[in-house]
Design an enzyme around this catalytic site. Structure first.
Site, PDB file in Angstrom:
ATOM      1  N   GLY A 275       0.625 -12.821   6.998  1.00 46.98           N
ATOM      2  CA  GLY A 275      -0.720 -12.276   6.852  1.00 46.98           C
ATOM      3  C   GLY A 275      -1.188 -11.412   7.999  1.00 46.98           C
TER       4      GLY A 275
ATOM      5  N   CYS B  11      -1.662   9.330 -16.050  1.00 42.73           N
ATOM      6  CA  CYS B  11      -2.841   9.425 -16.909  1.00 42.73           C
ATOM      7  C   CYS B  11      -3.745   8.209 -16.761  1.00 42.73           C
ATOM      8  CB  CYS B  11      -2.409   9.610 -18.351  1.00 42.73           C
ATOM      9  SG  CYS B  11      -1.431  11.099 -18.510  1.00 42.73           S
ATOM     10  N   GLU B  12      -4.373   8.093 -15.606  1.00 44.18           N
ATOM     11  CA  GLU B  12      -5.328   7.032 -15.283  1.00 44.18           C
ATOM     12  C   GLU B  12      -6.313   7.628 -14.293  1.00 44.18           C
ATOM     13  OE1 GLU B  12      -5.517   3.757 -16.129  1.00 44.18           O
ATOM     14  OE2 GLU B  12      -3.629   3.625 -17.242  1.00 44.18           O
TER      15      GLU B  12
ATOM     16  N   PRO C 243       5.769 -13.139   8.341  1.00 44.07           N
ATOM     17  CA  PRO C 243       5.126 -11.827   8.240  1.00 44.07           C
ATOM     18  C   PRO C 243       5.909 -10.886   7.324  1.00 44.07           C
ATOM     19  CG  PRO C 243       6.371 -11.965  10.271  1.00 44.07           C
ATOM     20  CD  PRO C 243       6.566 -13.283   9.569  1.00 44.07           C
ATOM     21  N   GLY C 244       5.220 -10.174   6.500  1.00 39.45           N
ATOM     22  CA  GLY C 244       5.846  -9.153   5.672  1.00 39.45           C
ATOM     23  C   GLY C 244       5.342  -7.782   6.108  1.00 39.45           C
ATOM     24  N   ARG C 245       4.050  -7.571   5.858  1.00 37.85           N
ATOM     25  CA  ARG C 245       3.420  -6.291   6.172  1.00 37.85           C
ATOM     26  C   ARG C 245       3.592  -5.916   7.638  1.00 37.85           C
ATOM     27  NH1 ARG C 245      -0.950  -4.611   3.284  1.00 37.85           N
ATOM     28  NH2 ARG C 245      -1.237  -6.765   2.665  1.00 37.85           N
TER      29      ARG C 245
ATOM     30  N   ARG D  58      -1.157   0.740  -3.854  1.00 35.27           N
ATOM     31  CA  ARG D  58      -2.162   0.094  -3.002  1.00 35.27           C
ATOM     32  C   ARG D  58      -3.551   0.747  -3.058  1.00 35.27           C
ATOM     33  NH1 ARG D  58      -1.980  -0.234   1.800  1.00 35.27           N
ATOM     34  NH2 ARG D  58      -2.834  -2.320   1.972  1.00 35.27           N
TER      35      ARG D  58
ATOM     36  N   TYR E 208       4.723  -3.324   0.579  1.00 33.04           N
ATOM     37  CA  TYR E 208       4.020  -3.311  -0.709  1.00 33.04           C
ATOM     38  C   TYR E 208       3.916  -1.893  -1.264  1.00 33.04           C
ATOM     39  CZ  TYR E 208       3.127  -7.919   1.115  1.00 33.04           C
ATOM     40  OH  TYR E 208       3.306  -9.166   1.666  1.00 33.04           O
TER      41      TYR E 208
HETATM   42  C1  LIG Z   1       3.019 -12.593   0.675  1.00 30.56           C
HETATM   43  C2  LIG Z   1       3.334 -13.772   1.490  1.00 30.56           C
HETATM   44  C3  LIG Z   1       3.599 -13.636   2.854  1.00 30.56           C
HETATM   45  C4  LIG Z   1       3.552 -12.317   3.575  1.00 30.56           C
HETATM   46  O1  LIG Z   1       2.285 -11.787   3.669  1.00 30.56           O
HETATM   47  P1  LIG Z   1       2.030 -10.538   4.662  1.00 30.56           P
HETATM   48  O2  LIG Z   1       0.592 -10.289   4.550  1.00 30.56           O
HETATM   49  O3  LIG Z   1       2.850  -9.415   4.163  1.00 30.56           O
HETATM   50  O4  LIG Z   1       2.433 -10.969   6.016  1.00 30.56           O
HETATM   51  C5  LIG Z   1       3.927 -14.767   3.559  1.00 30.56           C
HETATM   52  N1  LIG Z   1       3.991 -15.968   2.963  1.00 30.56           N
HETATM   53  C6  LIG Z   1       3.742 -16.143   1.657  1.00 30.56           C
HETATM   54  C7  LIG Z   1       3.837 -17.492   1.063  1.00 30.56           C
HETATM   55  C8  LIG Z   1       3.401 -15.056   0.878  1.00 30.56           C
HETATM   56  O5  LIG Z   1       3.142 -15.221  -0.424  1.00 30.56           O
END
Ligand SMILES: *Cc1c(COP(=O)(O)O)cnc(C)c1O
Length: 440
Positions: A250, A368-369, A299-301, A337, A397
């Site tokens: 997150g 077409c949106e 972390p992803g984002r 997004r 994402y």
């Molecule tokens: C989506 C998700 C993440 C990653 O979220 P980010 O905002 O990209 O860091 C981590 N843990 C779980 C369980 C998720 O569903």
């Protein structure tokens, strides 16, 4: 440019920057990539991916921390392979993502598997592959995992996702840690649930988990959730011998450099400067260190967001009495997004072909949106047919949420490392789009 691309740690290099008036990805000119691979095109920077991964692991060195990259942010095999080689663990939310991790050379034994709706097939696959832990999101799921494990005569390692009921103060579509959300199990019910789960013979209670939301740019929500969680986690550790505490992902990034520089006010309580790994560690480490447990973060984002851009070409300029529409060859199916979360992406021309005046511009795609809009009335250098533009901070994402809506093939993806360019995914062909369909 500047801070927008620094994304978090000031130690992270600028991977996308202008050299001699041309946008570069590391050492490679983006216009060259566009002519070679076509547009729309996702371009990723390996140095930026690794910079963020290493920034986080470095900042958390005082605890036994594992960074488990959240695969759903960007699941290209080349991205996963790069992170796997750097030592990353992985957070997955489907059997498909586990398949990708294994294909990319990552270890199943370093995967945690979250998500509210795991199927029997997915649970069986994860058990066969030997994942590190399931993150169960309901009691029904715990009982089902126990049954699937019993049939295989194995014990399934599990953690339970706790919903700490803390508002992350983020967009409503990416808040996950309040009782309005489908995720996890209510804080008050957790201890008794672990008591019941401990009686299920084919489960091994291995950890506890939380994840309160996405794109959190201040440390306050993390701190609030951890303050609430730590006493509970400590009791669970003692009663059930838990080995790890997964504190979720997150961590937010700055999409709009004007906000990072404090030129405009944003919404209350939000940090205007990028969240750095050091800020995050300073808030988190003192709270979790006394537990003496293995700490996972997901972390992803934060890792992938600023490591990618989406390059598009201007098709037409359409001036009306009220508007200046710039129609590009990328659309909401390629980068959803803005349409889905009202998200901001910085837009820059790829080449600076002489001085141009700035004009209020709506950059839109061909779908077409009415929602297929990347920005409205934004001051941009005047764009012309054939110009290339880049949407910045599109590495997370972006492609993973792309679709074939309007029967549009998904873009190619390239991974740049220094001067090297890898075609990480070729552009889809029209044949790809109808594969598997039947004519009636
Ligand atoms: C989506 C998700 C993440 C990653 O979220 P980010 O905002 O990209 O860091 C981590 N843990 C779980 C369980 C998720 O569903």
């Amino acid at each position: 440019m500047g801070t927008a691309l620094i994304s978090g740690s000031l130690k992270v290099m600028h991977a996308f920057d202008f050299k001699k008036g041309k946008l570069h990805a590391e050492e490679v000119a983006v216009d060259r990539l566009a002519s070679e691979f076509g547009t729309p095109l996702y371009v990723y920077s390996e140095a930026t991916l690794l910079g963020h991964y290493r920034g986080l692991t470095g900042a958390l060195a005082e605890v036994d921390a594992t960074v488990a990259y959240a695969v759903k942010a960007n699941s290209n095999l080349a991205v996963l392979g790069t992170l796997a080689r750097a030592g990353s663990a992985f957070d997955i939310v489907s059997g498909g993502e586990l398949f990708r991790v294994v294909q990319a050379g990552g270890e199943a034994a370093r995967c945690t598997f979250a998500g509210v709706g795991k199927t029997e097939e997915e649970i069986g696959f994860a058990l066969d592959q030997g994942i590190y832990a399931f993150v169960a999101e309901s009691e029904a799921e715990l009982r089902f995992i126990d049954q699937v494990a019993a049939r295989r005569k194995v014990r399934a390692p599990v953690a339970v996702r706790v919903n700490p009921d803390v508002d992350a103060g983020t967009h409503h579509k990416i808040t996950t840690g309040t009782y309005e959300n489908k995720f996890g199990i209510a804080f008050e019910e957790i201890e008794e649930l672990y008591g019941r789960a401990a009686k299920l013979k084919h489960l091994r209670l291995r950890g506890v988990h939380m994840h309160i939301g996405s794109q959190i740019t201040a440390v306050g929500p993390f701190r609030a959730a951890l303050k609430k969680m730590v006493p509970l986690v400590s009791r669970l550790r003692d009663r059930f011998g838990l080995e790890f505490f997964d504190i979720g992902g997150g961590l937010g990034i700055v999409y709009d450099p004007a906000l990072a520089s404090g030129k405009e006010s944003w919404w209350e309580g939000r940090s205007r400067r990028p969240l750095t790994p050091e800020d995050y560690a300073k808030a988190v480490v003192p709270l979790v260190r006394p537990l003496g447990m293995k700490i996972l973060i997901e972390p992803g984002r934060f890792i992938a967001g600023n490591a990618g851009i989406l390059v598009a070409r201007v098709l037409y300029v359409k001036k009306t009495a009220r508007k200046n529409f710039v129609i590009v060859d990328a659309a909401m199916n390629d980068l959803i997004r803005p349409a889905f979360y009202e998200a901001y992406h910085e837009i820059v021309p790829v080449g600076r072909a002489g001085p141009r005046r700035t004009v209020k511009t709506d950059v839109v795609g061909p779908v077409c949106e009415s929602g297929d809009v990347f920005c409205k009335d934004r001051l941009l250098p005047e764009l012309r047919t054939g110009d290339l533009i880049a949407f910045l901070s599109a590495g997370a994402y972006g492609f993973t949420m792309a679709s074939n809506y309007n029967t549009r093939p998904r873009p190619a993806e390239v991974l740049v490392s220094g001067k090297k360019v890898l075609l990480a995914r070729r552009r889809e062909s029209l044949q790809d789009l109808v594969r598997g369909e039947a004519t009636a």
